[in-house]
Structures are given as C-alpha cells and as structure tokens.
Design a protein around this motif. Sequence first.
Motif, short mmCIF file in Angstrom:
data_model
loop_
_atom_site.label_atom_id
_atom_site.label_comp_id
_atom_site.label_asym_id
_atom_site.label_seq_id
_atom_site.Cartn_x
_atom_site.Cartn_y
_atom_site.Cartn_z
N PHE A 1 7.50 12.97 -10.95
CA PHE A 1 6.70 13.55 -9.92
C PHE A 1 5.63 14.38 -10.37
O PHE A 1 5.97 15.16 -11.19
CB PHE A 1 7.70 14.32 -8.87
N THR B 1 -0.53 15.95 -7.19
CA THR B 1 -1.87 15.43 -7.08
C THR B 1 -2.71 15.40 -8.43
O THR B 1 -3.77 15.35 -7.94
CB THR B 1 -2.66 16.50 -6.13
N VAL C 1 0.92 4.28 -2.57
CA VAL C 1 0.86 5.54 -2.63
C VAL C 1 1.94 6.30 -3.11
O VAL C 1 1.72 7.48 -3.85
CB VAL C 1 0.93 6.04 -0.91
N ASN C 2 3.11 5.72 -3.38
CA ASN C 2 4.24 6.29 -4.09
C ASN C 2 3.67 6.43 -5.62
O ASN C 2 4.06 7.35 -6.30
CB ASN C 2 5.36 5.48 -3.91
N ILE D 1 -8.49 5.93 -3.41
CA ILE D 1 -10.03 6.47 -3.12
C ILE D 1 -10.77 5.57 -2.78
O ILE D 1 -11.81 5.51 -1.58
CB ILE D 1 -10.38 7.42 -4.43
N MET E 1 10.03 0.17 -5.15
CA MET E 1 8.55 0.89 -4.29
C MET E 1 8.32 2.36 -4.78
O MET E 1 7.46 3.10 -4.58
CB MET E 1 8.80 1.01 -2.72
N PHE F 1 4.79 9.02 5.43
CA PHE F 1 4.74 7.83 6.14
C PHE F 1 5.60 7.84 7.48
O PHE F 1 5.55 7.45 8.51
CB PHE F 1 5.36 6.71 5.28
N ILE G 1 0.85 -1.26 0.06
CA ILE G 1 -0.12 -0.02 -0.10
C ILE G 1 0.88 1.31 0.10
O ILE G 1 0.43 2.26 -0.50
CB ILE G 1 -0.92 -0.25 1.27
N MET G 2 2.13 1.13 0.62
CA MET G 2 3.00 2.28 0.44
C MET G 2 3.21 2.31 -0.85
O MET G 2 3.55 3.61 -1.59
CB MET G 2 4.30 2.12 1.51
N THR G 3 3.65 1.31 -1.59
CA THR G 3 3.99 1.47 -2.92
C THR G 3 2.85 2.03 -3.87
O THR G 3 3.16 2.85 -4.75
CB THR G 3 4.24 0.05 -3.52
N GLN H 1 11.76 4.51 -13.83
CA GLN H 1 11.57 5.69 -14.75
C GLN H 1 10.30 6.48 -14.32
O GLN H 1 9.21 5.96 -14.84
CB GLN H 1 11.50 5.22 -16.23
N ILE I 1 1.44 9.47 -6.94
CA ILE I 1 1.85 10.50 -7.46
C ILE I 1 2.75 10.94 -8.29
O ILE I 1 3.60 11.85 -8.45
CB ILE I 1 2.20 11.48 -6.02
N GLN I 2 3.01 9.83 -9.02
CA GLN I 2 3.94 9.94 -10.06
C GLN I 2 3.56 9.32 -11.48
O GLN I 2 2.50 8.74 -11.50
CB GLN I 2 5.33 8.82 -9.70
N LEU J 1 -10.82 11.98 -9.50
CA LEU J 1 -11.80 12.50 -8.77
C LEU J 1 -12.78 13.30 -9.84
O LEU J 1 -14.06 13.31 -9.41
CB LEU J 1 -11.49 13.67 -7.81
N ILE K 1 4.68 6.81 -14.23
CA ILE K 1 5.66 5.86 -14.34
C ILE K 1 5.65 5.12 -15.54
O ILE K 1 4.67 4.53 -15.90
CB ILE K 1 5.51 4.70 -13.02
N THR L 1 6.26 11.37 -0.08
CA THR L 1 5.62 10.03 0.52
C THR L 1 6.50 9.56 1.44
O THR L 1 5.83 8.95 2.58
CB THR L 1 5.38 8.95 -0.68
N TYR M 1 -4.93 12.30 -8.92
CA TYR M 1 -5.97 12.52 -7.95
C TYR M 1 -7.30 13.36 -8.49
O TYR M 1 -8.38 12.84 -8.73
CB TYR M 1 -5.71 12.99 -6.48
N GLU M 2 -6.75 14.36 -9.02
CA GLU M 2 -7.98 15.40 -9.62
C GLU M 2 -8.23 14.73 -10.62
O GLU M 2 -9.77 15.01 -11.06
CB GLU M 2 -6.99 16.87 -9.88
#
Lengths: 289, 94
Positions: free
Chosen positions: A47, A50, A32-33, A264, B8, B18, A28-30, A44, A36-37, A57, A39, B14, A53-54
């Motif tokens: 950043f 948000t 989250v990472n 979300i 990760m 965390f 779940i941390m991954t 590669q 916001i990128q 949403l 990929i 982030t 998310y925008e």
Amino acid sequence: MEKWENNKAWFLVLPVFIIVAFSSILPIMTVVNYSIQDIWGPGQSIFVGTEWYEEMLADHRLHDALWRQFLFSGLVLLIEMPLGILLALAMPKRGWGVSASLVTMSLPLLIPWNTIGTIWIIFTRPDIGLFGAAVNQLVEFDHTARPLDAWITLMLMEVWHWTPLVTLLAYAGLRAIPEAYYQAAKIDGASTWSTFWYIQLPKMRGVLTIAFLLRFMDSFLIYAEPFVLTGGGPGNSTTFLSIYLVKIALLQFDLGPGGAFSLIYFVIVLLFSYMFYQALQRVGKGEKV
Amino acid sequence: MTLTLEWMEWTLPTAIFFSTIFLILVAMTIWQTVAPSIERRGFLPIPTTPGDRLFIGLLGSAYLFLAWLALTDFTLWIMLGIAVVWMIVVMRWG
C-alpha cells in the motif's frame, strides 16, 4: 406529486447492468485498487497511498501530453467544423449527385483505424510514398524525423478521416430545413451569407453540437492512428495522453502509476462526457444550448 | 470453478470508498421511491435531479482531491472535510 409507475422496468435493465459490471465497473474498481498500491505480481503488493497520484500530477511528461492533447483536439475542431459545414453546403441537394457524394464522403469512415495509420505511413513515406515523394520534390518533408512534419501528417490524416462525419451531420441538418425558410429569405432579398447566418446555421445548431462533441471526444481519446503512424515520435512530439498511458501501464508495466494516470484521464473524459450528455439532452428538448 | 476477487487487489481504503458510494446509491434509491423528487434549478447552470447533483458533487470532489494533491502538502483529511461540505452544498442548493 407524481408517482413512479414503471419501477418494474428496472429489472429489464439488469442484464445490461451485469454486462457493464464485467466490462467496466469491476475493471475500473481494479484500476482504483491498483492506483494506491505498488504491485509486482498477483497478491504481491504494498500500500503506497496517494504516492502515484502525486508522482503523476507532478509528471511534466504528462503535462506535456495533456497540452498536446488539447492542442490536437483544438486544431481538429478548428479545421474540421468549418470545413465540414462548407462541404455540406457544397453538396448537391437532388439528383444522382446526392448518393454519389454521400458514398464518397462516407468511405474514409468505413476504414479500420489502424489500417488508416498504415495507409498514411506508406502514402507519406519520403522515398516511396506518393504524397511524401511528391512533396519532397519541393521542400524537405519527413514525418519520421521532423516534429512539425509529423503534426502536419497527423492533422492531414485526421481531417481526411473525420471531416466526413461533420459533413454528413451538417448535411442532415441542412436537409431538415423546410423550403419555406428559403422562400421567405428570397422574398426578403437575403444574401447567401445572411441566409447562412440567420437560417442555416441556427437550424443546424443541434447536429453541430453533436458533431462538435463527438469530434472532441474522439480526438481526445485518439490512440490507434498516431500509434501506427508516428508511434508518438519523433521524440515525444506526438505522444498523446493515451499513447503515454499505454507506455507506462503496458510497456513499463507500472500498474500503480498507470492506474493513477488512468483515473486522472478518466475524470477529464467523464467531465466532458457529462457536458456532452447535458448538451444532447437539451438538443432533444429543443432548448437553447 | 471458484470465483475469487484476488485479482482485483482490494485494499481497505478502496473497499470503504466503494462501499460508501454503493450505500449512498442505495439510500438515494430508497429516498427516491419513498419521496419522489423532481428536477429543479439551483445555483448550478442546469436544472438537476438529486442524482445529477450527486454525480456533479462526486466528480467535483474528484477534481478537488486531485488539485489538493497537486498543489498542497497538507493531510487529505482536511480535504475530506472540504469535500463533505461541498457535497452538502451541491445536494442542498445546487
């Protein structure tokens, strides 16, 4: 003030924590990472803040999927809860009929979920399916082409698959009511309806809370059955949240938007899980839910 | 075998996010050991421990942030301020 005596017990929880870390916390941390990128491949990435998310949403397909999901879960509860209670009331209370009906009721629960989808695809096929062909003698019915038919098929499958869970829980609740309550009701000359309303229903409150929340969560996270049966179609008419999420994250491989969508979805599920947990805690303590 | 965290795809924001949550959990564990708390009833409809209030505060903040992103174009720093105030209110009076 009370002192904690069993702090050492926490070390016994450590193995579970390590497993959960690998299966849930690190993934779940991954996510989250990712969210916001932008990929393209390992190492590669750019950043983007948000942005995803925008985008998610404001995505009207996500809104549609969300409302569809709530409609689906709402219908599931509206049908399965009363039906499950009715079936539990109708089940025999003693004799060989108890085991027979319990086993019959449990059968749908034992079938793997993707197999259920396959069974219903064949069962409802308009050309060779028993159900599909029979209904087509009377009215036109095709779950692959008409949205309403797809929903009807999906609801039939869901109700057939999961009402037994509600029934088994309600039955367990019914059997736990001491005979003395029924005797008292009989002496007072209570009707079947008032026995149900004032004795059986309040006494089943605990198990019905569990059934309600289990059915809500399961139907809210449903994936395998509609994926196999309709694949989200026709059009997008049965594209629920999980199906749309898989489309974005795995089929289009948009990890960023997929990550934002997941989170979300996650906070919605987390909110309901927490309410579920709180309700269960209080059922355990015998407080009013 | 070497253990890398490259897969990760960590970023600074982030990592800070965390780390902050981790530090809050550590701090609250220490606080709980030093001065054990009991369940109490605030403005929330259920009796809560500080851990419950932390969870409710964080989850509530997540919803506030999503609403902020969906409904406004203002900077997220304002929202961060609102979230901090909300966390304090929930922890203190929740």
